[in-house]
Write a protein that holds these residues in place. Structure first.
Motif, PDB file in Angstrom:
ATOM      1  N   ARG B  60       0.786  -1.229   0.000  1.00 40.34           N
ATOM      2  CA  ARG B  60       0.000   0.000   0.000  1.00 40.34           C
ATOM      3  C   ARG B  60       0.825   1.290   0.000  1.00 40.34           C
ATOM      4  NH1 ARG B  60      -5.355  -0.202   0.915  1.00 40.34           N
ATOM      5  NH2 ARG B  60      -5.132  -2.029   2.248  1.00 40.34           N
ATOM      6  N   PRO B  61       1.877   1.382   0.825  1.00 40.41           N
ATOM      7  CA  PRO B  61       2.639   2.634   0.790  1.00 40.41           C
ATOM      8  C   PRO B  61       3.109   2.989  -0.616  1.00 40.41           C
ATOM      9  CG  PRO B  61       3.401   1.250   2.582  1.00 40.41           C
ATOM     10  CD  PRO B  61       2.465   0.432   1.793  1.00 40.41           C
ATOM     11  N   PHE B  64       0.643   4.822  -2.621  1.00 37.03           N
ATOM     12  CA  PHE B  64       0.585   6.230  -2.247  1.00 37.03           C
ATOM     13  C   PHE B  64       1.748   6.994  -2.871  1.00 37.03           C
ATOM     14  CE2 PHE B  64      -2.160   6.832   1.705  1.00 37.03           C
ATOM     15  CZ  PHE B  64      -2.981   5.768   1.404  1.00 37.03           C
ATOM     16  N   LEU B  65       2.883   6.321  -2.928  1.00 31.09           N
ATOM     17  CA  LEU B  65       4.101   7.030  -3.297  1.00 31.09           C
ATOM     18  C   LEU B  65       4.367   7.049  -4.787  1.00 31.09           C
ATOM     19  CD1 LEU B  65       6.449   5.652  -0.535  1.00 31.09           C
ATOM     20  CD2 LEU B  65       5.829   8.029  -0.855  1.00 31.09           C
ATOM     21  N   PRO B 262      20.928  28.184  15.501  1.00 26.68           N
ATOM     22  CA  PRO B 262      20.519  27.214  14.475  1.00 26.68           C
ATOM     23  C   PRO B 262      19.579  27.830  13.447  1.00 26.68           C
ATOM     24  CG  PRO B 262      20.332  26.253  16.658  1.00 26.68           C
ATOM     25  CD  PRO B 262      20.632  27.693  16.865  1.00 26.68           C
ATOM     26  N   THR B 263      18.656  28.656  13.903  1.00 25.06           N
ATOM     27  CA  THR B 263      17.735  29.283  12.970  1.00 25.06           C
ATOM     28  C   THR B 263      18.461  30.266  12.055  1.00 25.06           C
ATOM     29  OG1 THR B 263      16.062  29.163  14.680  1.00 25.06           O
ATOM     30  CG2 THR B 263      15.552  30.498  12.765  1.00 25.06           C
ATOM     31  N   VAL B 266      19.921  28.280   9.352  1.00 23.99           N
ATOM     32  CA  VAL B 266      18.937  27.840   8.359  1.00 23.99           C
ATOM     33  C   VAL B 266      18.601  28.979   7.408  1.00 23.99           C
ATOM     34  CG1 VAL B 266      16.546  27.147   8.033  1.00 23.99           C
ATOM     35  CG2 VAL B 266      17.917  26.033   9.774  1.00 23.99           C
ATOM     36  N   MET B 327      23.204  20.912   0.781  1.00 23.04           N
ATOM     37  CA  MET B 327      22.308  19.783   0.559  1.00 23.04           C
ATOM     38  C   MET B 327      22.650  18.636   1.496  1.00 23.04           C
ATOM     39  SD  MET B 327      21.374  18.302  -3.107  1.00 23.04           S
ATOM     40  CE  MET B 327      21.892  16.681  -3.444  1.00 23.04           C
ATOM     41  N   ASN B 330      21.662  19.425   5.055  1.00 19.30           N
ATOM     42  CA  ASN B 330      20.210  19.325   5.247  1.00 19.30           C
ATOM     43  C   ASN B 330      19.763  17.874   5.321  1.00 19.30           C
ATOM     44  OD1 ASN B 330      19.956  22.039   5.269  1.00 19.30           O
ATOM     45  ND2 ASN B 330      18.871  22.225   3.339  1.00 19.30           N
ATOM     46  N   ILE B 331      20.324  17.047   4.432  1.00 18.27           N
ATOM     47  CA  ILE B 331      19.944  15.634   4.421  1.00 18.27           C
ATOM     48  C   ILE B 331      20.328  14.990   5.741  1.00 18.27           C
ATOM     49  CG2 ILE B 331      20.410  13.401   3.365  1.00 18.27           C
ATOM     50  CD1 ILE B 331      20.631  14.707   0.717  1.00 18.27           C
ATOM     51  N   ALA B 334      17.886  16.004   8.387  1.00 16.08           N
ATOM     52  CA  ALA B 334      16.588  15.350   8.249  1.00 16.08           C
ATOM     53  C   ALA B 334      16.683  13.895   8.659  1.00 16.08           C
ATOM     54  CB  ALA B 334      16.093  15.463   6.810  1.00 16.08           C
ATOM     55  N   SER B 335      17.806  13.245   8.310  1.00 18.42           N
ATOM     56  CA  SER B 335      17.950  11.833   8.658  1.00 18.42           C
ATOM     57  C   SER B 335      17.994  11.644  10.154  1.00 18.42           C
ATOM     58  CB  SER B 335      19.236  11.265   8.042  1.00 18.42           C
ATOM     59  OG  SER B 335      19.167  11.355   6.658  1.00 18.42           O
ATOM     60  N   GLU B 337      16.719  13.543  12.404  1.00 18.58           N
ATOM     61  CA  GLU B 337      15.413  13.798  12.995  1.00 18.58           C
ATOM     62  C   GLU B 337      14.465  12.654  12.722  1.00 18.58           C
ATOM     63  OE1 GLU B 337      15.380  18.652  12.704  1.00 18.58           O
ATOM     64  OE2 GLU B 337      14.070  17.463  11.411  1.00 18.58           O
ATOM     65  N   GLU B 338      14.527  12.143  11.495  1.00 18.76           N
ATOM     66  CA  GLU B 338      13.625  11.074  11.101  1.00 18.76           C
ATOM     67  C   GLU B 338      13.927   9.820  11.891  1.00 18.76           C
ATOM     68  OE1 GLU B 338      11.091  11.164   9.425  1.00 18.76           O
ATOM     69  OE2 GLU B 338      10.633   9.090   8.963  1.00 18.76           O
ATOM     70  N   ARG B 341      12.034   9.207  15.080  1.00 11.97           N
ATOM     71  CA  ARG B 341      10.559   9.060  15.084  1.00 11.97           C
ATOM     72  C   ARG B 341      10.144   7.627  15.241  1.00 11.97           C
ATOM     73  NH1 ARG B 341       7.388  10.191  11.003  1.00 11.97           N
ATOM     74  NH2 ARG B 341       5.625  10.378  12.356  1.00 11.97           N
TER      75      ARG B 341
END
Lengths: 399, 341
Positions: B60-61, B64-65, B262-263, B266, B327, B330-331, B334-335, B337-338, B341
């Protein structure tokens, strides 16, 4: 000085609400500094607007700030020479107008024969001229120089004080809309922007949900790829896609530069940011919602369509505004994928063309520019809240 | 003007929207329904049912993708590799020429000038935008009319680069030193007793004047983000410092800035990416004349005027290389942070 300011602060001004930051280098300095910055930021656009409404002859010779008040100016004009005289009823007359051919909206207030006193006489009065005869000047600038004997001079000047009444008009807008292709470009811009904003939304929403709430191998990799793709410069995509579109067109016999082509291109370019924004928002939704739906037996699909999607409306709105502004203001993608023929040129392209071909016609440039920015400004001001929210999503990192 | 309305074009747009949404609905609902039919839970032993459930959950994913992945691959991933490949081919993209294009770039004066100019842009624009944005954020948060001020400073973000170029070209207008000036800058200079100049032709300074346009646009962005970050600083921290006797300037530099560092980063990096892609401003104002050429504009020039795909690809790759550090960072962010989860 700072200590005094701190002491004077709460007493001199109103006490701030507890949540405000108490930085106080002097309230007056702060106000002046901010006012200065705001003026620098808004005056250029304001100048554009004022200029676009001005009479085009006035616009070409005076700054837009002069149009805000009626200004007075002293000047001088060379009168007709002896060669210009005509004989009327036994008298010799030289007539004309002190104002130059292009000067509109001028009203003569005073005139004089000497540079030391340009305002000696009122309009309608008679003044003795050194070269002989009398001259009178009307408020319209018409002058009449009469003498009983023939004129023999080769050069004579008159001095005057005149007021310029600024003239405002919508003529510039009519002209730029009808004869410079701006009206068609306006419609073209809408044609490009609206589908390019709507199509990515559904594709991005589903993908964002999968990346936020579904488990599958490679999820981390995909999220990382999305983040990376946001940064990839557009320039990397142009040449391969141009060649691909040309190849497709030569095979199918169609046009390589079409609206469908640019809609799909903008969809592709807008997806990374869309998915990133929506995913962040969806991931922030409370876990309990998903779990309670699970317990009720709903599949991912149902959870998404009936609950997550409606709840994500603010994020969808934010992205929609982003995408709308970005596509409307874009120049590069439009030139590459749509070309610059009149039936396909967008506003940004038309404006740039105007800069090149009519670079000195500021009445066209200012009105054309204002037409191109009015729609994004309306969108911006009415939906600012969503725009700001979209910017903040994922940008603010806590301390 | 009424007969000019292109009905067929508007019809095409409306039909596309309807068809597009229809196709999307058809695909998403249809594929899901199909999945549920084909790999149905239904009858059978417990183990078989569980296996089929697992298969549905696994597939199913990707339903969606799939559309997103398709678009991204065609429009972003494939082009990156293709541009890389084309940089080793000749102008039409047909003949392999290995490093010729890269060597051309190194020796080409237009390219060298573009790189130098871009470096200047990279140093000046993010610094000014972030700095002024921070200043406005700090000032506006204290004054009653702060929100109006922020709105007005933010407004240029809605304007296209070309529109901004027209606005500022008007400000920089030059009429010859004898005539009254209609450009605001020259009028100001004249009023102060100076000589009016043709600003966008002056060596070195013309770049600064072009940069001002981008700063004008991007400061609002910096201001919005930094204002939110400032509000996020806990009041207790500030109050504690104040009780300890620190004055406002010390509080600003020693406490507020570190908290929002940090901001600031960014914001700085995001504006840097925009700076590297800036093309409209230089194209509209000078088209690279008077030594104002930048990489993005030069690539456009090579792509269309010179029609040399090899050269243009090299320039695009240089821009890509320049954003690569951002880049990757940023990656990484994100990694990590992800992963939590």
């Amino acid at each position: 000085m700072t200590d005094q300011a701190i002491a004077a602060g709460p007493v001199a001004g109103k006490t701030n609400a507890p949540r405000r930051l108490h930085l106080n280098p002097g309230r007056i300095t702060a106000n002046i500094a901010l006012l200065l910055l705001v003026l620098i930021w808004t005056l250029p656009t304001f100048g554009l607007l004022v200029s676009s409404l001005r009479d085009k002859d006035q616009l070409a010779v005076s700054g837009w700030w002069t149009a805000l008040t009626t200004s007075q100016s002293s000047s001088a004009t060379t009168l007709g020479t002896a060669d210009d005289q005509v004989e009327e009823n036994g008298q010799f007359v030289i007539a004309g107008n002190v104002f130059a051919a292009g000067e509109t909206g001028m009203t003569l207030e005073k005139f004089g024969t000497s540079i030391n006193d340009p305002g000696a006489y009122a309009p309608g009065e008679s003044a003795e001229m050194r070269q002989g005869g009398q001259i009178t000047v009307a408020t319209t600038g018409d002058y009449r120089w009469v003498s009983d004997t023939a004129f023999t001079h080769s050069r004579a000047r008159i001095f005057y004080v005149a007021a310029v009444t600024p003239r405002f008009t919508l003529d510039n807008y009519f002209e730029v809309l009808s004869s410079e292709g701006i009206a068609r470009a306006f419609i073209n811009s809408f044609t490009v922007t609206i589908p390019a904003t709507i199509i990515p939304i559904m594709i991005a929403a589903f993908a964002a949900y999968a990346l936020a709430w579904m488990q599958f191998p490679g999820r981390l990799f995909l999220v990382a790829t999305m983040v990376g793709l946001i940064v990839v410069p557009l320039q990397m995509s142009l040449i391969p896609l141009l060649r691909m579109y040309n190849n497709i067109a030569s095979v199918t016999g169609g046009d390589s530069k079409s609206y469908i082509g640019i809609w799909l291109a903008h969809t592709g370019f807008g997806l990374p940011l869309a998915i990133y924004l929506l995913r962040n928002y969806m991931a922030g939704l409370p876990r309990e919602i998903m779990e309670s739906a699970r317990i009720d037996g709903a599949s991912h699909f149902n959870t998404f369509t009936t609950m997550v999607l409606p709840l994500s409306f603010p994020a969808l709105a934010s992205f929609a505004i982003f995408q709308f502004l970005w596509v409307w203001n874009d120049l590069l993608v439009a030139i590459v994928f749509l070309g610059q023929t009149e039936d396909k040129m967008v506003l940004t392209g038309a404006l740039r063309k105007l800069l090149g071909s009519r670079g000195d016609n500021w009445e066209l440039l200012t009105s054309g520019a204002f037409i191109s920015i009015i729609v994004p400004l309306i969108v911006f001001f009415s939906l600012q809240r969503y725009f700001v929210r979209g910017l903040l999503a994922g940008s603010v990192k806590g301390g | 003007m009424l007969q000019q309305i292109p009905i067929d074009q508007l019809l095409l747009a409306v039909v596309t929207i309807v068809v597009g949404i229809g196709v999307a609905i058809l695909y998403f609902w249809g594929a899901n329904w199909l999945l549920d039919r084909v790999v149905s839970g239904g009858e059978g032993t417990g183990a078989a049912v569980i296996a089929r459930d697992r298969m549905r959950t696994a597939i199913r994913p990707w339903i969606f993708l799939f559309p997103a992945i398709f678009f991204l691959t065609v429009y972003l991933v494939y082009p990156v590799f293709e541009t890389l490949r084309l940089s080793f081919y000749d102008g039409s993209g047909r003949e392999f020429v290995s490093l010729t294009n890269w060597l051309w770039a190194l020796g080409n004066s237009g390219f060298q000038q573009s790189v130098l100019n871009n470096l200047q842009w990279l140093i000046i624009v993010p610094a000014l935008s972030t700095g002024i944005g921070l200043l406005v954020a700090v000032l506006a948060d204290r004054l009653w009319w702060g929100n109006i001020a922020k709105s007005l400073i933010f407004m240029p973000m809605a304007i296209s680069f070309v529109g901004a170029s027209v606005i500022w070209k008007f400000v920089y207008d030059y009429r010859g030193s004898e005539n009254p000036q209609i450009g605001a800058l020259n009028a100001l200079v004249q009023a102060l007793g100076g000589e009016p100049q043709a600003w966008i032709t002056l060596p070195f300074w013309n770049n600064i004047f072009l940069m001002i346009i981008l700063v004008w646009i991007q400061t609002g962005f910096a201001m919005v983000i930094l204002s939110a970050a400032l509000r996020g600083i806990p009041d207790e921290t500030i109050e504690a410092a104040r009780i300890d006797g620190a004055n406002d300037v010390r509080i600003f530099f020693d406490i507020m800035i570190p908290q929002i560092l940090p901001t600031i980063l960014v914001v700085w990096t995001t504006i840097t990416i925009v700076v590297l892609k800036v093309f409209d401003i230089v194209l509209a104002m000078t088209n690279g004349q008077w030594d104002t050429q930048v990489l993005a504009n030069y690539m456009y020039d090579q792509m269309f005027r010179a029609a040399h795909f090899g050269h243009a690809s090299v320039i695009a790759l240089v821009i890509m290389i320049a954003v690569l550090p951002i880049m990757i960072s940023n990656i990484r962010q994100a990694s990590s942070e992800e992963g939590t989860r």
